[in-house]
Write an enzyme that holds these catalytic residues in place. Sequence first.
Site, PDB file in Angstrom:
ATOM      1  N   LYS A  80       0.844  -1.195   0.000  1.00  0.00           N
ATOM      2  CA  LYS A  80       0.000   0.000   0.000  1.00  0.00           C
ATOM      3  C   LYS A  80       0.882   1.249   0.000  1.00  0.00           C
ATOM      4  O   LYS A  80       1.902   1.296   0.704  1.00  0.00           O
ATOM      5  CB  LYS A  80      -0.902  -0.030   1.242  1.00  0.00           C
ATOM      6  CG  LYS A  80      -1.976   1.050   1.297  1.00  0.00           C
ATOM      7  CD  LYS A  80      -2.850   0.851   2.554  1.00  0.00           C
ATOM      8  CE  LYS A  80      -3.903   1.911   2.710  1.00  0.00           C
ATOM      9  NZ  LYS A  80      -4.699   1.740   3.955  1.00  0.00           N
ATOM     10  N   SER A 155      -9.656   2.201   3.066  1.00  0.00           N
ATOM     11  CA  SER A 155      -8.798   2.907   2.157  1.00  0.00           C
ATOM     12  C   SER A 155      -7.884   2.010   1.326  1.00  0.00           C
ATOM     13  O   SER A 155      -7.373   2.439   0.299  1.00  0.00           O
ATOM     14  CB  SER A 155      -7.923   3.896   2.930  1.00  0.00           C
ATOM     15  OG  SER A 155      -7.059   3.205   3.827  1.00  0.00           O
ATOM     16  N   SER A 179      -9.581  -0.272   7.275  1.00  0.00           N
ATOM     17  CA  SER A 179      -9.080  -0.214   5.895  1.00  0.00           C
ATOM     18  C   SER A 179      -8.384  -1.459   5.368  1.00  0.00           C
ATOM     19  O   SER A 179      -8.054  -1.521   4.184  1.00  0.00           O
ATOM     20  CB  SER A 179      -8.130   0.962   5.741  1.00  0.00           C
ATOM     21  OG  SER A 179      -8.873   2.156   5.717  1.00  0.00           O
TER      22      SER A 179
HETATM   23  N1  GLN Z   1     -12.736   4.425   6.617  1.00  0.00           N
HETATM   24  C1  GLN Z   1     -12.087   4.880   7.811  1.00  0.00           C
HETATM   25  C2  GLN Z   1     -11.697   6.332   7.665  1.00  0.00           C
HETATM   26  O1  GLN Z   1     -11.961   6.894   6.644  1.00  0.00           O
HETATM   27  C3  GLN Z   1     -10.918   3.995   8.126  1.00  0.00           C
HETATM   28  C4  GLN Z   1      -9.705   4.313   7.366  1.00  0.00           C
HETATM   29  C5  GLN Z   1      -8.547   3.427   7.669  1.00  0.00           C
HETATM   30  O2  GLN Z   1      -8.680   2.402   8.331  1.00  0.00           O
HETATM   31  N2  GLN Z   1      -7.384   3.867   7.240  1.00  0.00           N
HETATM   32  O3  GLN Z   1     -11.145   6.907   8.541  1.00  0.00           O
END
Ligand code: GLN
Length: 510
Positions: A80, A155, A179
Amino acid sequence: MSRIIDRTAAELAADIREGRLTSVEVTTAFLDRIAAVDGTVKAFLHVDREGALATAAEVDAAVAAGQDLGPLAGVPIAVKDVVVTKGLPTTAASKILEGWIPPYDATITERIKAAKMPILGKTNMDEFAMGSSTEYSAFFKTVNPWDTGRIPGGSGGGSAAAVAAKMAPLAIGTDTGGSIRQPGAVTGTFGAKPTYGSNSRYGLIAFSSSLDTPGPVSRNALDGALLHEVISGYDPRDSTAIDAPVPPVVEAAKTGANGDLSGLKLGVVKEFESSYDKAEPGVVEAYRAGVEQLVKLGAEIVEVSCPSFTYALPTYYLIAPSEASSNLARYDGVRYGLRAGDDGQHSLEEVMSLTREAGFGPEVKRRIILGTYALSAGYVDAFYGKAQLVRTLIKQDFEKAFEQVDAIISPTTPFIAFKFGERTGDPYQMYLADLYTIPTNLYGGPGVSVPVGLSEGMPVGLQVMGPVMGDDITYRVAAALESTQDTLLADTAPEISANLRLTAFDEKGK
Ligand code: GLN
């Protein structure tokens, strides 16, 4: 033998170690797959063909010389783009870091390199890991290999889509609120958020430092466990690292594959159960079928009460943006990447604000504004301080629950992969994707998502949450659930062009 790209990481590692395949053959097969389908899927921000093949050649020479380089040597991996990689562009999918080439490696990058795993490239994501659909990448959208009109989760949508479309057997994700797990659920892959602090954050581009956790993305629990053991362990460069042995996740995945869960108590959360009427019925149905399978394997289901989970989402959306507003202050046009307005006409402050105006996307700006407000002098006690108190209550709910049960289960996310644009108009609708994953982040324990079935032809995930440093139990339960499935959802990737649905799994999953 099946196609190289159809084989699991564990199988490929054995093929390479025992001389049936070379790492160059394996790595080339995945690079060719990327060349063939990533024009459609768009999972990668950057592909490093040369670097990957150079590592592969090193492995082949070592194998030929009779050396054993470890459990995943020669097996390629996608990373990532929030993880710093020396010499390879690292942007966190933000314009503000476009063109930045890090001069150092993250600890987990070092460990991947030490394990001699060829790095295929860097995967797309929501900008600074803020989002649940990868639509907030500053560069392009990644599609869900199961249906190219739908999001791959976020994400870490790039990592999940890369594994689901068999462009990589393994990938690295990061999980701050879900994410790794939510993209896993909506792409039919396995994803694990390890115990906070058991995986180093050194060299992760920081979003919310008290929550960020790197972890594995794979096609099944055993592959995830093998990668988990490669990247985990104490790191003195991370001040919140836990100095304790890594839980035996590989052994647990192997034990789980025997399909015996007798004696194990699995908790279902009362407060979640009463909210399932608001989740998609198909998701709840697939989850309940999964629970039945777990009971057939001998697990006992026990209801636990975690009243504070109801406040997890608002708590997270105060703590995470607060930490983000502080972490993202470093992007000022002076030290990293983009610099706007540097024409001699603007003051230093103007250069900083023009840079931040041009370099950050809308969701990142929203979080910075929210976090700055929640931390501001007049409001810090009412918002950030309150959220910290509730965080403690959530942690206590988990601790009480784990006095009664070995692990807790739930659907991973309330809905299947949604269509592009469906939730970008209303931030709250996007935030709901992490309704069931966020409590674990606030607590600091481990959580995995394992494919459990299909709804409307799209994958559904079941989440297994464990006590702090009890990562092994989550892998055991996930592997046991996989053992009930003839065809693993993730083992039969849909052909991108034909957009094939899986019928074998559909029948078995019911
Ligand atoms: N969807 C969550 C956010 O937007 C989690 C993001 C993540 O785990 N990096 O904060």
